[in-house]
Design a protein around this motif. Structure first.
Motif, short mmCIF file in Angstrom:
data_model
loop_
_atom_site.label_atom_id
_atom_site.label_comp_id
_atom_site.label_asym_id
_atom_site.label_seq_id
_atom_site.Cartn_x
_atom_site.Cartn_y
_atom_site.Cartn_z
N ASP A 171 0.83 -1.20 0.00
CA ASP A 171 0.00 0.00 0.00
C ASP A 171 0.86 1.25 0.00
O ASP A 171 0.49 2.29 -0.53
CB ASP A 171 -0.89 -0.03 1.24
N LEU A 172 2.05 1.15 0.61
CA LEU A 172 2.94 2.30 0.67
C LEU A 172 3.83 2.38 -0.56
O LEU A 172 4.77 3.17 -0.60
CB LEU A 172 3.79 2.23 1.95
N ARG B 94 -1.40 3.05 -6.53
CA ARG B 94 -2.59 3.86 -6.29
C ARG B 94 -2.26 5.05 -5.41
O ARG B 94 -1.46 4.93 -4.48
CB ARG B 94 -3.66 3.03 -5.59
N PRO B 95 -2.91 6.18 -5.67
CA PRO B 95 -2.68 7.36 -4.83
C PRO B 95 -3.52 7.26 -3.55
O PRO B 95 -4.16 8.22 -3.13
CB PRO B 95 -3.17 8.50 -5.72
N VAL B 96 -3.53 6.09 -2.97
CA VAL B 96 -4.42 5.78 -1.85
C VAL B 96 -3.57 5.13 -0.79
O VAL B 96 -2.70 4.33 -1.11
CB VAL B 96 -5.48 4.77 -2.33
N ASN B 97 -3.78 5.49 0.47
CA ASN B 97 -3.09 4.75 1.52
C ASN B 97 -4.10 4.27 2.53
O ASN B 97 -5.22 4.76 2.61
CB ASN B 97 -2.01 5.61 2.18
N PRO C 10 0.85 13.46 -6.48
CA PRO C 10 1.76 12.62 -5.72
C PRO C 10 2.97 12.29 -6.58
O PRO C 10 2.85 12.21 -7.79
CB PRO C 10 0.93 11.36 -5.45
N ARG C 13 5.39 6.99 -8.95
CA ARG C 13 5.94 5.76 -8.39
C ARG C 13 6.58 4.96 -9.50
O ARG C 13 6.11 4.97 -10.63
CB ARG C 13 4.81 4.92 -7.78
#
Lengths: 269, 382, 319
Positions: A171-172, B94-97, C10, C13
């Motif tokens: 998730d991170l 995902r831009p989700v935590n 953000p 990634r």
């Protein structure tokens, strides 16, 4: 609860049964006489003889090499296998893999040894490899049966591992490979260490399988000991046993101390 | 009690049909084998909301959350976050935590390393990571605890580390799985307040999964009540409590008295329901979408009923029934009465104790009248 | 907290680490690789060898290299498959093999029971010992396991031989020396001695989890200690008993070292028969047939038993 006399007495007798032969073995390794059962005075000459015996030393060195390499191969393969079985719930052949990896645990050594030898002979006849038998074939054989033990040890640790730790890392932003190296591996490290040690010990201890798959000139330590012991008692084997017991006792003692130190943390977690 | 974000009506985007939702869940279904964990759920969540998914165990709320995080893939349907289709995107993209119920703090890393983990995955410069970690530590008031390992922290501190770690990457959307579930009651109430404060300060959209209705009521801007994999009702806490749309929602949130009845008058400005169970008619002072002779249910909260010794005015010849006080539980601020009606049904009524040590309060075995207003209860057809 | 500007995008990634990218390039997922490595190894070095054993069990001994007749022969361009069932027929006609098989089961079974009778009270004593003692006692149980198995058997020979420690102690009391070596008795002692830790550990794990309140409840309801043991402790420790017994029985049945070092010529055990067939008689096909028979008569039943046991435990856990 009140305690009776029965349990302490049986436990004491049980431990006496476990340790009396070992203790007498150690004592007689310092015996002067060749007759290992008659005490005739303190001496360390059997230790000297042990270290002057090229056959014994060569076998010990071979066994150490085999055990080190086999344990390492078994660790890698066993860990992969455990990860596959615990983390991937559905893939073709999963039951077959699970069954096959645990089969060596119940397989008598004589069968494993014979089967591998016949394989090596057949392979040599058809493929030309492995040419003859020795270090390589023993390592392959030991890796195969040690792998089963590593899988069991790592599997049980992985099953206990909180899956949400891996999910949290993902998730991170960590990819699955990263998750494995950053999170899974460090947390299961103690299991990997004990798995490796177990594999190392089992390899070092194996007589039967090595007897089948070794070739001339590649006798492992247990093979040499066995041939000596078969002929009767020999005090240099006592000396060797004492050294091994000393090393193991030290190792187990250190491991227990380390474990006891890390215990309070674990409890609070 | 935590303070609920006070939003003026015009800042509630869900009341504005033109507003663009931030998270858009469209007809999402998740099957595990033959079991529908989530069934055809559609849900819009707006920017800066604190949305609570409320439901019992097995209601599908956690599965829905895990699909938002990317740990489960929907069997059918789509999930859009900030205008981008995220249905099949891996969790790490995902831009989700997410803040996990068990906190899932990495046991082999200290607090700082835990918080920095996500930032390192983004390959931020070292200095920036250190700054961000320090900032977050002060945000959750743990500045002195950076070097501690998780097992050296109390439950409440661990919870705050988990929150800080989840916030570290400045996610557009934060998912919280039972964020207060592992804390004891007193700590929970304090933390609830802090959580809302942090959410308001940062303006991040929160989706919280909880089974605790009190928690949902006090935290949420809106609540989605889930039952058996489906959304039973979506609404602001007051809507959910005062205007439930079904017997399930009425019964799930708070306590309620439910009575069955038959429609005998169906007018645009009022409805009259005859209830044998209550032993009286129910007069509802507004129109209801129903038909004469239809069987339906009427639900009323215990505090909406009034108890009296004397017969009250009764202009409509309805909304009054008689009974005997069977049981009283004195809770200090209020008392809960259990009234056995002449019809045999039991009503639960709460009365606020406004007078100190009132010697004249209604007591055991007294015959009483129960009355309520024309707008006190909800008429439910399902 | 102005730095939390949620409108700032953000940071990007990285979708793939180098490793994964490289794997994907050759069309392999990490998952496939993780499964494939152990699967291939086990196939080549475990499953195929068993097939080879089966194949060779259908040949005949011959002098030469390899010392068995070929399965496939090519004669004037046609490939011929020759199978001999002689080895299997011999297994049943020669009483040696059946006797060895039955004797192995008998010896393993009796040793397991003795180990249980000794191991159970020991495990119970350790589980009920004060907490600070438990780890030390447990370490004492595990310690011999980490030392060499062969050397422990050797230690026993020094103990039991004609002029060994036991007989010397007996002589002090004026008792005639006992003949212990090269008897079945020595084999029982050997198996119990070497496998006792395997019996104690699962029993301990089970017994240490036993809730003391259960025993107190039983006593409170009027049961004497013996009654409590029979109706509470024993049934609850059944999984431990079964696990421990399996761990002793399974390796004992195919044991080679113990009967050959401690047993006499009359101590027939199937593992030893296989060994002699191979090393002494160099009859590889016969040894292969013995191995296949052992596999069918010992390993397969044991694996099925274990599976059934696992299933029972699983269903117990979910209840």
């Amino acid at each position: 609860m009140r305690r009776g006399w029965f349990l302490p007495v049986t436990a004491t007798l049980g431990f006496a049964f476990l340790y009396a032969p070992i203790i007498s073995l150690v004592i007689f390794s310092f015996n002067e006489s060749r007759l290992v059962t008659v005490w005739s005075g303190f001496s360390t000459k059997w230790y000297g003889e042990l270290f002057a015996d090229p056959q014994m030393l060569g076998a010990a060195w071979l066994s150490a090499q085999v055990a080190f390499v086999s344990a390492t191969i078994a660790l890698v393969l066993g860990t992969l296998c455990a990860v596959a079985l615990v983390r991937f719930k559905r893939f073709r052949g999963r039951t077959v893999l699970a069954g096959t990896v645990s089969a060596p645990l119940v397989m008598p050594d004589v069968i494993t040894g014979l089967a591998l030898l016949l394989l090596f002979v057949a392979m040599e006849a058809t493929l030309g490899w492995p040419a003859g038998r020795g270090l390589v074939t023993i390592i392959i054989a030991h890796s195969t049966f040690c792998m089963a033990y590593v899988t069991v040890v790592v599997q049980s640790r992985l099953t206990d591992l909180d899956l949400s730790l891996e999910e949290a890392a993902m998730d991170l932003g960590a990819t699955p490979v990263r998750v494995f190296f950053d999170i899974t591996l460090p947390i299961i490290a103690p299991a990997l260490v004990s798995g490796w040690l177990l594999a190392f010990t089992l390899s070092l201890d194996d007589l039967v399988i090595a007897s089948f798959v070794s070739g001339p000139g590649s006798s492992t330590l247990p093979m040499v000991i066995f041939s000596k012991v078969r002929l009767g008692v020999s005090p240099d084997v006592n000396a060797l046993a004492t050294i091994i017991i000393g090393i193991v006792a030290l190792g187990v003692f250190a491991a227990t101390v380390l474990q006891l130190r890390s215990r309070p943390k674990k409890l609070r977690n | 009690m935590a303070k609920k974000p006070q939003l003026a009506i015009d800042t509630r985007p869900w009341r504005d049909p033109a507003a663009k939702p931030f998270v858009r869940i469209r007809n999402v279904t998740k099957k595990f084998g033959d079991v529908h964990a989530v069934h055809d759920v559609s849900l819009d969540i707006y920017k800066s909301e604190l949305f609570c998914l409320l439901g019992g165990s097995g209601s599908g709320k956690s599965t829905l959350l895990r699909m938002l995080a990317g740990f489960e893939e929907p069997t059918a349907g789509t999930i859009e976050i900030d205008g981008q289709d995220m249905t099949h995107v891996a969790p790490y993209n995902r831009p989700v935590n997410m803040m996990f119920q068990s906190y899932a703090l990495f046991p082999h890393m200290n607090v700082e390393q835990n918080i920095a983990y996500g930032l390192k995955r983004d390959h931020l410069p070292k200095g920036e990571i250190a700054d961000r970690v320090a900032e977050l530590l002060s945000l959750v008031k743990l500045s002195d605890y950076g070097k501690r390992k998780p097992h050296q922290l109390s439950g409440g501190q661990r919870q705050r580390v988990a929150l800080a770690r989840a916030l570290a990457k400045r996610p557009k959307l934060l998912l919280l799985d039972e964020p207060l579930g592992a804390l004891d009651k007193k700590l929970r109430e304090e933390t609830q307040f802090e959580l809302v404060k942090i959410q308001e300060t940062l303006g991040v959209t929160f989706i919280v999964v909880t089974h605790d209705q009190e928690e949902a009521m006090s935290l949420a801007t809106r609540i989605g009540v889930m039952n058996q994999g489906e959304i039973a009702m979506i609404g602001e806490p007051t809507d959910i409590y005062e205007f439930p749309n079904s017997r399930f929602v009425a019964g799930f949130i708070g306590s309620v008295n439910m009575a069955e009845g038959v429609v005998i008058e169906d007018e645009p400005d009022h409805v009259r329901i005859r209830s044998a169970e209550l032993g009286c008619d129910i007069y509802v002072d507004h129109g209801v979408d129903c038909a004469p002779d239809q069987i339906l249910w009427w639900a009323v909260r215990p505090e909406k009923i009034h108890l009296s010794r004397e017969a009250p005015d009764n202009p409509h010849d309805a909304n009054v029934t008689r009974g005997l006080v069977e049981e009283i539980s004195y809770l200090g601020d209020m008392s809960v009465y259990q009234v056995l009606l002449d019809s045999g049904k039991r009503l639960r009524v709460t009365q606020t104790n406004t007078v100190r040590g009132n010697p004249d309060s209604i007591t055991w075995d007294e015959p009483v009248y129960c009355t309520w207003g024309g707008n006190a209860g909800s008429v439910l057809t399902v | 907290m102005s730095s939390y500007d949620i409108d700032s995008p953000p940071p990007r990634r990285r979708a793939w680490t180098g490793v994964e990218r490289a794997l994907a390039a050759v069309g392999l997922s990490g998952k496939a690789l993780v499964i494939a490595a152990p699967a291939i190894w086990l196939t080549v070095f475990f499953l195929v060898p068993l097939a080879v054993v089966f194949g060779i069990s259908l040949t005949l001994k011959q002098f030469g290299r390899p010392p068995y007749t070929p399965l496939l022969t090519t004669e004037e361009g046609t490939v011929q498959l020759t199978l001999h069932l002689n080895n299997y027929i011999r297994l049943f006609t020669d009483s040696l093999y059946v006797a060895a098989y039955l004797n192995s089961i008998k010896i393993a079974l009796i040793s397991t029971i003795i180990a249980l009778l000794i191991g159970y009270p020991m495990a119970y004593a350790i589980a009920r010992a004060p907490e600070r003692w438990r780890n030390i006692l447990l370490m004492l149980v595990i310690l011999p396991f980490w030392t060499s198995f062969l050397l422990r058997v050797y230690a026993l020979t020094g103990f039991m031989r004609g002029n060994g420690v036991i007989n010397q102690v007996l002589a002090v009391f004026g008792i005639e020396p006992l003949v212990m070596m090269q008897t079945d008795f020595a084999v029982y002692v050997g198996i119990v001695y070497t496998y006792l830790p395997f019996m104690i550990l699962p029993l301990y794990t089970n017994l240490v989890k036993l809730d003391g309140a259960l025993l107190e409840a039983s006593a409170d309801l009027g049961a004497r200690p013996a009654r409590t043991f029979l109706s509470i402790t024993l049934p609850l420790s059944m999984p431990g008993i079964i696990a421990g017994s399996m761990l002793v029985f399974i390796p004992a049945i195919g044991e080679f070292v113990i009967p050959s070092l401690l047993g006499g010529p009359s101590t027939l055990m199937i593992g030893r028969v296989l060994w002699d067939e191979f090393f002494a008689n160099t009859n590889w096909p016969r040894a292969a047939a013995v191995a296949i028979a052992m596999l069918v008569a010992v390993v397969v039943p044991v694996m099925l038993l274990q599976k059934a046991q696992d299933a029972v435990q699983d269903s117990g856990r979910t209840r």
